[in-house]
Design a protein around this motif. Structure first.
Motif, short mmCIF file in Angstrom:
data_model
loop_
_atom_site.label_atom_id
_atom_site.label_comp_id
_atom_site.label_asym_id
_atom_site.label_seq_id
_atom_site.Cartn_x
_atom_site.Cartn_y
_atom_site.Cartn_z
N LEU A 1 12.91 1.31 3.85
CA LEU A 1 11.68 0.53 3.77
C LEU A 1 12.01 -0.93 3.49
CD1 LEU A 1 8.37 1.53 2.09
CD2 LEU A 1 9.45 -0.64 1.44
N ARG A 2 12.99 -1.17 2.62
CA ARG A 2 13.39 -2.55 2.29
C ARG A 2 13.86 -3.29 3.52
NH1 ARG A 2 14.83 -5.61 -2.08
NH2 ARG A 2 14.45 -3.89 -3.53
N ASP A 3 14.75 -2.68 4.29
CA ASP A 3 15.27 -3.36 5.48
C ASP A 3 14.21 -3.49 6.57
OD1 ASP A 3 17.68 -3.77 4.34
OD2 ASP A 3 18.76 -2.20 5.44
N SER A 4 13.31 -2.53 6.63
CA SER A 4 12.24 -2.59 7.63
C SER A 4 11.39 -3.85 7.44
CB SER A 4 11.35 -1.34 7.53
OG SER A 4 10.27 -1.42 8.44
N LEU B 1 4.87 0.63 12.10
CA LEU B 1 3.85 1.47 12.73
C LEU B 1 3.96 2.91 12.25
CD1 LEU B 1 3.97 0.04 16.34
CD2 LEU B 1 1.88 0.31 15.01
N ASN B 2 5.18 3.39 12.19
CA ASN B 2 5.37 4.77 11.75
C ASN B 2 5.01 4.93 10.27
OD1 ASN B 2 6.28 5.68 14.28
ND2 ASN B 2 8.36 4.94 13.86
N LEU B 3 5.30 3.92 9.46
CA LEU B 3 4.95 3.97 8.05
C LEU B 3 3.43 4.04 7.88
CD1 LEU B 3 5.65 3.70 5.01
CD2 LEU B 3 5.54 1.21 5.33
N VAL B 4 2.70 3.16 8.57
CA VAL B 4 1.25 3.13 8.43
C VAL B 4 0.63 4.42 8.98
CG1 VAL B 4 -0.86 1.95 9.18
CG2 VAL B 4 1.14 0.62 8.46
N THR B 5 1.21 4.96 10.03
CA THR B 5 0.73 6.23 10.57
C THR B 5 0.84 7.33 9.52
OG1 THR B 5 1.36 5.60 12.81
CG2 THR B 5 1.02 7.94 12.40
N ASP B 6 1.99 7.34 8.81
CA ASP B 6 2.20 8.36 7.79
C ASP B 6 1.29 8.15 6.58
OD1 ASP B 6 4.11 9.48 9.42
OD2 ASP B 6 5.81 8.56 8.37
N VAL B 7 1.11 6.90 6.17
CA VAL B 7 0.25 6.60 5.02
C VAL B 7 -1.21 6.91 5.36
CG1 VAL B 7 -0.66 4.75 3.55
CG2 VAL B 7 1.81 4.91 4.00
N ILE C 1 0.85 -1.20 0.00
CA ILE C 1 0.00 0.00 0.00
C ILE C 1 0.87 1.24 0.00
CG2 ILE C 1 -1.67 1.31 1.37
CD1 ILE C 1 -2.71 -1.48 2.37
N ALA C 2 1.92 1.23 0.82
CA ALA C 2 2.82 2.38 0.89
C ALA C 2 3.53 2.61 -0.44
CB ALA C 2 3.84 2.18 2.01
N LEU C 3 4.00 1.53 -1.06
CA LEU C 3 4.66 1.67 -2.37
C LEU C 3 3.71 2.25 -3.40
CD1 LEU C 3 6.65 -1.69 -2.49
CD2 LEU C 3 7.62 0.60 -2.21
N ASN C 4 2.46 1.83 -3.35
CA ASN C 4 1.47 2.36 -4.29
C ASN C 4 1.17 3.83 -4.04
OD1 ASN C 4 1.34 -0.19 -5.37
ND2 ASN C 4 -0.64 -0.72 -4.46
N GLU C 5 1.49 4.28 -2.83
CA GLU C 5 1.29 5.70 -2.49
C GLU C 5 2.53 6.55 -2.75
OE1 GLU C 5 -1.60 7.36 -1.34
OE2 GLU C 5 -2.35 5.50 -2.24
N GLY C 6 3.53 5.97 -3.40
CA GLY C 6 4.70 6.75 -3.79
C GLY C 6 5.97 6.44 -3.03
N TYR C 7 5.92 5.58 -2.02
CA TYR C 7 7.14 5.18 -1.33
C TYR C 7 7.97 4.29 -2.24
CZ TYR C 7 5.55 6.94 3.21
OH TYR C 7 5.15 7.74 4.24
N ILE D 1 -3.99 -3.14 13.38
CA ILE D 1 -3.92 -3.88 12.12
C ILE D 1 -2.49 -3.96 11.61
CG2 ILE D 1 -6.27 -3.30 11.43
CD1 ILE D 1 -5.07 -1.24 9.49
N THR D 2 -1.65 -3.02 12.02
CA THR D 2 -0.26 -2.99 11.60
C THR D 2 0.49 -4.23 12.06
OG1 THR D 2 -0.31 -0.59 11.75
CG2 THR D 2 1.85 -1.60 11.65
N LEU D 3 0.10 -4.74 13.21
CA LEU D 3 0.76 -5.92 13.77
C LEU D 3 -0.05 -7.19 13.52
CD1 LEU D 3 2.05 -4.40 17.13
CD2 LEU D 3 3.15 -4.47 14.89
N GLY D 4 -1.01 -7.12 12.58
CA GLY D 4 -1.73 -8.32 12.17
C GLY D 4 -2.77 -8.79 13.16
#
Length: 648
Positions: A412-415, A425-431, A367-373, A454-457
């Motif tokens: 993002l790759r290493d994360s 969590l920080n990525l989803v918060t920003d998205v 989802i983040a990649l589709n938003e430009g990450y 939902i970030t942690l499944g």
């Protein structure tokens, strides 16, 4: 007086007429049952190569065979030993009846029957075997009537398909496969003689229990054939000496019980008689893959039991499941819903919903990649404390990375490669929670809560549901619905074929970005135990809070496999049992063994034309038009990362 006698005759006449009318009505009803003969038939399940992997039935295990497919020698043997004049009489045999009456009179009771095959069929289907005069009269009348409606061949077809041959086998074809592991046309004369001799006393003549007695009965059949001149002396001599190999087996032959149960569950609502309606069900199952999946799951389970060294018996709740399917079609190649079907028939592959844990993360990153990450985008891997309210009570949530450490800033790759919770969590918060939740729904996830859990499944899924979701990643952005039934053929030869169901979710180039990261998960991240030399694999580990659930969800260029472990009572496993420790080895072992059997499968992922590479900070990285490279020169690592407090 004459008037009274006349009246008595009238009453008796009316009574007789009424009895005859009722008898006629009964005969008509009973004959209809024989004419409209629809016995329960076993349903057969086949794997993708046409090999039978299971028979299912209700009450009677029967595989139906048409008269034209019954060898003539079986007909001759049956007629010779049971009813020599079958093709001459009209349902009853007057000569046999006369002989039986004389013997019965001498003995002072019923000692010998005179039933023709037609009468035996009627007795099996509509009457009891009770030896009463009225029952015999009715049987004879029914036989005479039946032979005016059915041909001799139709009567024999019904007889040989309905009669019980012992050992749970109904019908001549079932008995041939059960006792000799052969089709009818493969039987020797002695084997046929054993079979046609069984219906007289199936338990007594059962060759698996009383072989000598069964052979003696078969020799009677062969001798009778010889006496009638229906076989020649050489056939007689060789058959009398033969001692066939007898098999003592169950014809259920269920080599993939969890897969069969799932297939039945998919059909039984629309086809209530699926277990006993004589269907032929062709599955997508690859029997080799099924065996490999079962063995791989059991091996990891056994190793986990050894690690636990439990003395309180808590490890008895541990179990697992695995589903493997073709990524492009959704055809299920293997489904194992538990480590031991004999201990538990509960199918954890589709009957159990479990928390997804970190195995949900690839979708969040997609989802983040589709938003430009971009895979090289910087994410903050720092601790945050979240304030929230439950029932008017204010609480704090301070999530941590596995192991308790944080890196400050990561790509993002290493994360995703190292499954870092804080940066996720920080990525989803920003998205954005709302956008992420809506996209997850579009991917097919249900029962989602609109907060950061939902970030942690936190959502629960079955392996089948997760397989459908992961197909978005394994099939280049096109979601396919897993299915196990390829084709159904009913007893009339009518065919229903099932086709793949697909839905385009993401573009191939955006999906490939995630695949490249999930490949890193296997080669250098949390999923290293899933590596297999000689083939590129991508996947994600998943471990929920307190090690309640452990996952490995991944794929090769053509095959997707989902593995799960957990305790059936939802209690925590041992702290050592993570997705990387208990589930990933199953995945790796499955692909290693499958590759040995199918070296022809694709080995490398194909990069779509709209994916590009460039150097950023000394490393090669991928990018697309939608996910451009970030405008950075170096990655800054703060010396003392702080803690941020957020409310949600």
């Amino acid at each position: 007086m004459i008037k009274y006698i006349f009246g008595l005759f009238i009453v008796l006449g009316l009574a007789a007429a009424g009895w005859l009318y009722n008898l006629y009505d009964e005969i008509k009803h009973d004959v209809d049952k024989v004419v409209n003969y629809f016995p329960k038939q076993s349903t057969q399940f086949f794997d993708r190569d046409g090999n039978i992997i299971a028979n299912t039935f209700k009450d009677e295990n029967r595989e139906y065979v048409k008269y034209d497919d019954i060898p003539a020698r079986i007909i001759e043997g049956l007629v010779a030993i049971e009813d020599t004049q079958f093709f001459e009489h009209s349902g009853i045999n007057p000569d046999a009846i006369s002989r039986a009456i004389i013997k019965d009179i001498k003995a002072g009771g019923f000692v010998e029957g005179a039933s023709t095959l037609t009468q035996q069929l009627i007795k099996m289907l509509v009457l009891s075997s009770e030896k009463k005069l009225m029952r015999k009269v009715k049987e004879a009348l029914l036989a005479i009537r039946l032979e005016t409606i059915l041909t001799k061949e139709e009567i024999l077809e019904r007889y040989l398909n309905n009669v019980y041959f012992g050992h749970g086998y109904y019908g001549i074809k079932t008995a041939a496969k059960g006792y000799f592991d052969k089709d009818l046309y493969e039987l020797s004369l002695k084997e046929m003689a054993i079979l046609v001799g069984l219906p007289r006393a199936p338990s007594f003549y059962d060759p698996t229990k009383n072989l000598k007695i069964s052979l003696a009965r078969a020799n009677q059949v062969i001798t009778r054939l010889n006496t009638l001149g229906w076989i020649n002396p050489d056939q007689y001599e060789s058959s009398m000496k033969e001692i066939p190999v007898i098999h003592n087996q169950t014809l259920t032959k269920n080599s993939a019980p969890y897969a069969i149960d799932y297939a039945i569950s998919q059909l039984i609502e629309d086809i209530p008689d699926i277990k006993y309606g004589g269907y032929k069900v062709y599955l997508t199952i690859d029997s080799d893959a099924q065996d490999i999946a079962k063995d791989s799951l059991k091996q990891s389970y056994d190793e986990a039991i050894k690690r636990s060294n439990s003395k309180d018996g808590s490890d008895k709740e541990l179990n697992g499941a695995i589903i493997s399917m073709e990524s492009s079609t959704g055809k299920i190649l293997a489904m194992v819903g538990g480590v031991d079907y004999n201990s538990s028939v509960f199918n954890r592959a589709f009957q159990s919903k479990r928390q997804a844990g970190s195995s949900i993360k690839p979708f969040l990153y997609q989802i983040a990649l589709n938003e430009g990450y971009n895979p090289a985008s910087q994410l903050f891997d720092i601790s945050r404390t979240y304030d929230y309210t439950v029932g008017g009570v204010q609480k704090k949530w301070q999530p941590k990375n596995y192991g308790g450490k944080f890196e400050g800033i990561v790509t993002l790759r290493d994360s995703l490669t190292f499954s870092r919770n804080l940066s996720t969590l920080n990525l989803v918060t920003d998205v954005g929670i709302d956008l992420t939740t809506n996209e997850l729904k579009r991917y097919g996830f249900k029962d989602l809560v609109g907060n950061l859990s939902i970030t942690l499944g936190s959502m629960s899924v079955t392996l089948v549901e997760f397989s459908e979701a992961y197909s978005i990643l394994s099939n280049n952005g096109v979601q396919v619905k897993p299915y196990i039934i390829e084709q159904i053929v009913n007893k009339y030869g009518e065919v229903v074929t099932f086709e793949p169901q697909t839905k385009e979710i993401n573009s191939p180039e955006q999906t490939y970005l995630i695949t490249s990261i999930l490949s890193d998960v296997v080669t250098r991240g949390t999923g290293k135990a899933a590596q297999v030399p000689g083939i590129e694999l991508a996947g994600k580990t998943g471990t929920t809070n307190n090690n309640v659930d452990a996952w490995f969800c991944g794929y090769s260029p053509s095959i997707q496999t989902i593995v799960w472990f957990g305790n059936d009572n939802n209690t925590p496993m041992k702290r050592t049992e993570t997705g990387g420790k208990i589930a990933a080895p199953v995945f790796g072992n499955f692909f290693k063994k499958y590759l040995e059997l199918h070296p022809e499968i694709p080995r490398t992922f194909t990069m779509p034309p709209n994916v590009y590479t460039s150097n950023i900070n000394g490393k090669m990285e991928l990018f697309t038009d939608k996910s451009p490279l970030p405008e950075i020169d170096v990655l800054f690592q703060p010396s003392n990362p702080g803690e941020e407090v957020l409310e949600f």
